[in-house]
Scaffold this motif. Structure first.
Motif, PDB file in Angstrom:
ATOM      1  N   LEU A 429     -28.673 -13.128  -7.044  1.00 30.36           N
ATOM      2  CA  LEU A 429     -27.911 -13.315  -8.295  1.00 30.36           C
ATOM      3  C   LEU A 429     -28.060 -12.067  -9.155  1.00 30.36           C
ATOM      4  N   ASN A 430     -29.315 -11.637  -9.378  1.00 33.01           N
ATOM      5  CA  ASN A 430     -29.519 -10.438 -10.204  1.00 33.01           C
ATOM      6  C   ASN A 430     -30.901  -9.883  -9.862  1.00 33.01           C
ATOM      7  N   PRO A 431     -30.988  -8.678  -9.288  1.00 29.28           N
ATOM      8  CA  PRO A 431     -32.284  -8.178  -8.789  1.00 29.28           C
ATOM      9  C   PRO A 431     -33.360  -8.096  -9.880  1.00 29.28           C
ATOM     10  N   ILE A 432     -32.967  -7.803 -11.129  1.00 32.51           N
ATOM     11  CA  ILE A 432     -33.999  -7.595 -12.172  1.00 32.51           C
ATOM     12  C   ILE A 432     -34.812  -8.875 -12.350  1.00 32.51           C
ATOM     13  N   LEU A 433     -34.113 -10.035 -12.337  1.00 31.13           N
ATOM     14  CA  LEU A 433     -34.843 -11.310 -12.512  1.00 31.13           C
ATOM     15  C   LEU A 433     -35.900 -11.444 -11.428  1.00 31.13           C
ATOM     16  N   SER A 434     -35.520 -11.123 -10.182  1.00 29.51           N
ATOM     17  CA  SER A 434     -36.469 -11.297  -9.085  1.00 29.51           C
ATOM     18  C   SER A 434     -37.656 -10.350  -9.268  1.00 29.51           C
ATOM     19  N   ILE A 435     -37.373  -9.146  -9.751  1.00 30.66           N
ATOM     20  CA  ILE A 435     -38.478  -8.181  -9.938  1.00 30.66           C
ATOM     21  C   ILE A 435     -39.443  -8.719 -10.994  1.00 30.66           C
ATOM     22  N   ILE A 436     -38.882  -9.208 -12.116  1.00 31.47           N
ATOM     23  CA  ILE A 436     -39.765  -9.750 -13.178  1.00 31.47           C
ATOM     24  C   ILE A 436     -40.595 -10.898 -12.603  1.00 31.47           C
ATOM     25  N   ALA A 437     -39.938 -11.762 -11.801  1.00 28.29           N
ATOM     26  CA  ALA A 437     -40.667 -12.931 -11.259  1.00 28.29           C
ATOM     27  C   ALA A 437     -41.819 -12.467 -10.375  1.00 28.29           C
ATOM     28  N   ILE A 438     -41.565 -11.454  -9.530  1.00 25.52           N
ATOM     29  CA  ILE A 438     -42.640 -11.007  -8.622  1.00 25.52           C
ATOM     30  C   ILE A 438     -43.777 -10.383  -9.431  1.00 25.52           C
ATOM     31  N   LEU A 439     -43.416  -9.526 -10.427  1.00 19.86           N
ATOM     32  CA  LEU A 439     -44.490  -8.865 -11.205  1.00 19.86           C
ATOM     33  C   LEU A 439     -45.339  -9.917 -11.917  1.00 19.86           C
ATOM     34  N   CYS A 440     -44.664 -10.942 -12.472  1.00 24.38           N
ATOM     35  CA  CYS A 440     -45.448 -11.945 -13.206  1.00 24.38           C
ATOM     36  C   CYS A 440     -46.318 -12.745 -12.245  1.00 24.38           C
ATOM     37  N   SER A 441     -45.849 -12.914 -11.002  1.00 17.61           N
ATOM     38  CA  SER A 441     -46.703 -13.619 -10.039  1.00 17.61           C
ATOM     39  C   SER A 441     -47.964 -12.792  -9.763  1.00 17.61           C
ATOM     40  N   ILE A 442     -47.788 -11.467  -9.723  1.00 21.61           N
ATOM     41  CA  ILE A 442     -48.984 -10.618  -9.520  1.00 21.61           C
ATOM     42  C   ILE A 442     -49.902 -10.731 -10.732  1.00 21.61           C
ATOM     43  N   LEU A 443     -49.295 -10.800 -11.948  1.00 21.75           N
ATOM     44  CA  LEU A 443     -50.149 -10.932 -13.146  1.00 21.75           C
ATOM     45  C   LEU A 443     -50.922 -12.246 -13.101  1.00 21.75           C
ATOM     46  N   ILE A 444     -50.304 -13.309 -12.555  1.00 14.63           N
ATOM     47  CA  ILE A 444     -51.044 -14.583 -12.448  1.00 14.63           C
ATOM     48  C   ILE A 444     -52.256 -14.367 -11.543  1.00 14.63           C
ATOM     49  N   LEU A 445     -52.042 -13.596 -10.473  1.00 13.41           N
ATOM     50  CA  LEU A 445     -53.178 -13.293  -9.585  1.00 13.41           C
ATOM     51  C   LEU A 445     -54.264 -12.556 -10.382  1.00 13.41           C
ATOM     52  N   ALA A 446     -53.844 -11.603 -11.245  1.00 12.67           N
ATOM     53  CA  ALA A 446     -54.837 -10.851 -12.043  1.00 12.67           C
ATOM     54  C   ALA A 446     -55.596 -11.810 -12.957  1.00 12.67           C
ATOM     55  N   VAL A 447     -54.857 -12.762 -13.562  1.00 14.87           N
ATOM     56  CA  VAL A 447     -55.508 -13.717 -14.483  1.00 14.87           C
ATOM     57  C   VAL A 447     -56.614 -14.467 -13.749  1.00 14.87           C
ATOM     58  N   PHE A 448     -56.285 -14.937 -12.532  1.00 13.02           N
ATOM     59  CA  PHE A 448     -57.291 -15.788 -11.874  1.00 13.02           C
ATOM     60  C   PHE A 448     -58.368 -14.962 -11.188  1.00 13.02           C
ATOM     61  N   ILE A 449     -58.070 -13.679 -10.898  1.00 13.19           N
ATOM     62  CA  ILE A 449     -59.174 -12.819 -10.423  1.00 13.19           C
ATOM     63  C   ILE A 449     -60.195 -12.669 -11.553  1.00 13.19           C
ATOM     64  N   LYS A 450     -59.670 -12.549 -12.787  1.00 15.45           N
ATOM     65  CA  LYS A 450     -60.595 -12.458 -13.936  1.00 15.45           C
ATOM     66  C   LYS A 450     -61.493 -13.689 -13.975  1.00 15.45           C
ATOM     67  N   VAL A 451     -60.864 -14.872 -13.779  1.00 17.78           N
ATOM     68  CA  VAL A 451     -61.661 -16.109 -13.832  1.00 17.78           C
ATOM     69  C   VAL A 451     -62.660 -16.108 -12.674  1.00 17.78           C
TER      70      VAL A 451
END
Lengths: 521, 158, 111, 119
Positions: A429-451
């Motif tokens: 549909l729109n590549p930018i949305l997918s890029i934002i979704a993937i980056l935020c998924s990586i940030l979720i990984l960063a959040v839980f690595i912190k935990v």
């Protein structure tokens, strides 16, 4: 009519009646003995689970099934309350009952030294009944009544730790927001009744002409049910409520939240199904506008959820913000489906969105149970004074690793399967949305690595020296979620073909939903 | 709430039975005249509020045990759901009105048009009204009592 | 049967796990060739603090809130904005609800 | 014009209730605001069932000479309003008990000060 057929025929009503009956029997049962009360709750919920399984086999095989309360056959004017059980509603019912059973097993030992447990289990079963009712009903006013019951019961459950001021504040915020929202939903129902003289979703969908008033009703329903599901700028009650409630209660509030998400699906796909493609605004069809509105709100809630989760120090509040981000993924998938209605990748997005409802329920549920286990053992909420728990909480650490990989969408586990579907379809549909979704998924990984680092790894803190492992029933509950995460991760097609694809078809061709009732008269 | 003077107490003594009877009347005739379980229960609960105002919450608390009210509330709810489940047993429909038309309790079917009210009609409806009435009476009693108890902290010295 | 078909791609978890397992075996084999001069609890494993005394392990534990210190300070302006937005004030929650309602009213064409 | 007045009253009550809920700092005034919204929505439901010169839909007390199905006021919105009132009582009782407990724990009723759960 064998005995099984009569049970099957009565199952929609029994799915609601049994937990309600158990809820009100709870004060009397718990007078006998407290262990009997726990067994009674688990047995009643598993009986409801069996009925849901029975109904699921029938609905997935023969299409939607109707149940008329108090009347034998469909007669005009349609005044009776109707239950219309669809593939999507039985899928959501399976998720609700799974969360409920695991939450009861968990609260068996988590709530051992608390008091007032018969009221706790009564409210617990009331929220389960209302979540199941919201998912099975075919009558829009009945949906409102179940929405209100789930608001009141889950607000009382959020305030369960009455000696903590914050839990009261979170409960008050939840009840004020929910009751204002529910009153607006009642206003929208009044609009529907005024114009079409019917309260049944199928007859309304059939008669809907998208007048000026119907626009108002559509907006009110989307905004209120989106707020109850935790959509973007209206999400702030969710970290407050999830941060301060006991973890088994959070699982149940999550099932009520997913029932509100199902409400958005039902409103947009079934109630406004006919007018989605026909009515025009800014020379775009309506479905493109609603789709892009949901996508915009979804992206905002993913970003806010993830960025705010990074700076949290309270463990449960951190998972609350991640839950907001996960709801954002669901709305992103649904928004893409509506925006690109009819294209091939729209159905793939819908499959991803519906599968993500199941995966999110399992992952966020697992993380909340782990946070509860840590709170139960160390009595500490903040991550700053935790450390080195991996030494003597071995199983919890293994479950946390599974939860971490699953919620961040790492390949072998269940988070990846649904996020993979979402990335693929949103990209088209729109590549930018997918890029934002993937980056935020990586940030979720960063959040839980912190935990992971702060709570589990690191040196042994002196005050946490005598920390024991969580009790067995908690480990059993966490084990169920971890096993489910691995199974869905390794065999996605098993769940995709049997449950998710029929549910997506049930949503997409809303004509079948309407003809089962309107055709039957 | 602290106690009131003698005059208010005697008036309350006179009024309380009538409010309770009026409330029970509304519950009993729910299927004929406007009203039903909830409205009748609210009227009876206003009787309890009358007692609280007249005699003070300490006196009322010694008379009405919160434990027994909770039992009444769940009995009312269980009665409501069993009547609905009996609908499945007898007429294969949840909430099925199996008593209407049968010559059992509340069985006679009323003549259409403006006829005199016949109490023995309505099938399952009056039973449900009674169950809801019991539940609402107990429920609203508890709400009124807890509010009275919580708002009179100084009287209890807590 | 086990591959997940999306219109534009496919995903087979079992083959992926197999590849990772083989890679892990390969890695373990290569690791075996390394020189085994590493001995536990000797001078080798001590952290080099240029001669300073090593503090007690408890104080060395990096607390959770200052773990992503770099990220949060670089995004300082964004975070102060977001913190101000999340006031925790109930009236603001209702305000956000009304704002989204009004935005949708304009977008979906009531006003 | 006369038949539009109830709908105008409904809109005014909803806006007054929303104003009270959003801009009042005292918790109890917010709860009162929500009750005003609730009664506004109930008024909206009731005015839907209005019939010109209608009669209460009760067969036993029909005034003589009324053609009963046509002149009767619609019972369904009244049933909806009844359920909404029952729910309103439950929500109101819950909110007020929470306000009492919050006052005991926070010592204030000002919504600006009850903000321990912020960012």
């Amino acid at each position: 009519m064998t005995f099984l057929d009569t049970l099957l025929q009565q199952s929609p009503a029994l799915i609601i009646a049994i937990p309600l009956f158990a809820a009100f029997l709870m004060p009397l049962v718990s007078r006998v003995h407290s262990k009997l009360r726990n067994i009674f709750a688990v047995v009643m919920l598993s009986i409801t689970g069996c009925f849901i399984g029975l109904l699921a086999t029938d609905v997935l095989a023969h299409g939607p099934r109707i149940y008329i309360f108090g009347g034998k056959d469909l007669t005009l004017p349609l005044v009776r309350i109707l239950f219309e059980v669809d593939a999507i509603s039985i899928f959501m019912a399976i998720i609700t009952i799974m969360l409920a059973i695991i939450a009861v097993i968990y609260s068996w030992s988590f709530m051992k030294e608390q008091d007032g447990l018969d009221k706790y289990y009564t409210l617990f079963l009331l929220v389960v009944t209302s979540a199941l009712g919201m998912e099975l009903t075919g009558d829009i006013f009945n949906f409102f009544v179940f929405l209100e019951i789930s608001c009141i019961a889950s607000c009382a459950l959020i305030a369960f730790w009455i000696y903590e001021g914050e839990a009261l504040e979170a409960a008050f915020k939840y009840i004020v927001i929910s009751s204002v929202g529910a009153l607006f939903v009642l206003f929208a129902i009044g609009i529907f009744y005024a114009q079409y003289n019917a309260l049944n979703i199928a007859t309304l969908a059939n008669a809907l002409q998208y007048t000026f008033l119907d626009k108002i009703a559509l907006i009110i329903l989307i905004v209120v049910l989106g707020m109850k599901a935790g959509l973007a700028p209206m999400h702030m009650w969710l970290p407050d409520a999830y941060g301060r409630a006991p973890p088994s209660v959070i699982l149940i509030i999550m099932s009520a939240t997913l029932a509100s998400f199902y409400g958005v699906l039902r409103v947009v796909f079934s109630l406004y199904g006919n007018v989605l493609t026909t009515s025009i605004r800014f020379n775009f069809p309506l479905h493109v506008i609603i789709g892009w509105v949901l996508i915009a709100l979804a992206i905002v809630s993913i970003l806010i959820g993830v960025i705010m989760a990074l700076i949290q120090s309270d463990f449960m509040r951190l998972i609350g913000y991640t839950a907001v981000a996960e709801v954002g993924y669901m709305f992103l998938a649904i928004g893409t489906t509506i925006a690109a209605l009819g294209t091939s990748y729209a159905t793939v997005a819908l499959h991803g969105g519906i599968l993500h409802v199941l995966n999110d329920a399992i992952d966020i549920g697992l993380l909340f149970l782990i946070a509860g286990a840590i709170y139960y053992v160390t009595k500490k909420r903040s991550l700053d004074d935790l450390g080195g728990l991996a030494r003597n909480m071995k199983f919890t650490t293994v479950f946390f690793l599974i939860g971490l990989l699953a919620v961040a969408g790492m390949p072998p586990l269940n988070g990846f399967t649904s996020k993979f579907l979402i990335y693929e379809s949103v990209f088209q549909l729109n590549p930018i949305l997918s890029i934002i979704a993937i980056l935020c998924s990586i940030l979720i990984l960063a959040v839980f690595i912190k935990v992971l680092y702060a709570a589990f790894l690191g040196p042994e803190l002196p005050e946490l020296k005598d920390v024991k492992e969580a009790p067995r029933s908690m480990l059993l509950a966490m084990g169920c979620f971890a096993a489910l995460a691995i199974i869905i991760g390794l065999f996605p097609n098993l769940f995709l073909d049997t449950l998710v694809k029929p549910a997506a078809d049930a949503l997409l061709n809303h004509a079948q939903y309407i003809t089962t009732i309107v055709g039957g008269i | 709430m602290t106690e009131m003077t003698k005059i208010v107490k005697t008036l309350a003594n006179i009024l309380f039975p009538f409010t309770v009877i009026f409330g029970l009347y509304i519950i009993a005739h729910g299927h004929l005249t406007p009203g039903g379980g909830f409205q009748g229960g609210a009227v009876v609960a206003s009787g309890c509020a009358l007692l609280l105002v007249a005699y003070g919450s300490r006196w009322v608390f010694t008379r009405i045990k919160e434990k027994r009210l909770a039992a009444f509330e769940s009995i009312g709810a269980i009665a409501f759901i069993t009547v609905a489940l009996l609908g499945i047993v007898f007429s294969m429909m949840f909430f099925g009105n199996f008593l209407a038309g049968s010559n059992l309790l509340f069985g006679t079917t009323p003549a259409t048009g403006s006829t005199l009210a016949d109490f023995n009609t309505g099938g399952v409806l009056p039973l449900m009204n009674f169950a809801v009435g019991v539940k609402v009476i107990a429920g609203l009693f508890v709400i009124v009592l807890i509010m009275a108890y919580a708002s009179s902290a100084k009287e209890w010295g807590s | 049967m086990f591959t997940l078909e999306t219109g534009s791609g496919f995903w087979n978890p079992l083959i992926w796990v197999l590849i990772i397992f083989i890679a892990f075996l390969l890695f373990y084999g290569i690791r075996g060739f390394g020189k085994s001069i590493y001995k536990k609890d000797t001078e080798q494993t001590k952290a080099f603090l240029s001669g300073n005394k090593e503090p007690a392990p408890e104080d060395m534990h990096v607390k959770a809130s200052n773990l992503y210190w770099g990220f949060t300070t670089s995004m300082k302006s964004l975070y102060t904005g977001l913190r101000k937005m999340h006031t925790g004030n109930l009236s603001d929650y209702l305000l956000w609800f009304i704002i989204v309602l009004a935005v949708l009213f304009v977008v979906i064409g009531v006003i | 014009m006369i038949e539009y007045i109830p709908y105008i009253a409904v809109v005014c009550m909803i806006f007054i209730g929303l104003y009270a809920a959003m801009f009042r700092r005292n918790l109890i005034k917010m709860v009162i605001g929500i009750t005003i919204i609730e009664s506004g929505v109930n008024l909206f439901l009731i005015t839907l069932g209005y019939r010109e010169g209608g009669v209460a839909p009760i067969y036993t007390s029909l005034p003589p000479g009324t053609t009963y199905p046509e002149q009767m006021v619609l019972p369904v919105p009244q049933a909806l309003t009844l359920t909404s009132i029952v729910i309103g009582v439950a929500v109101l009782a819950l909110m007020l008990s929470l306000v009492m407990h919050i006052y005991r724990k926070y010592g204030t009723l000002d919504v600006q000060k009850i903000r321990r759960l912020k960012e």
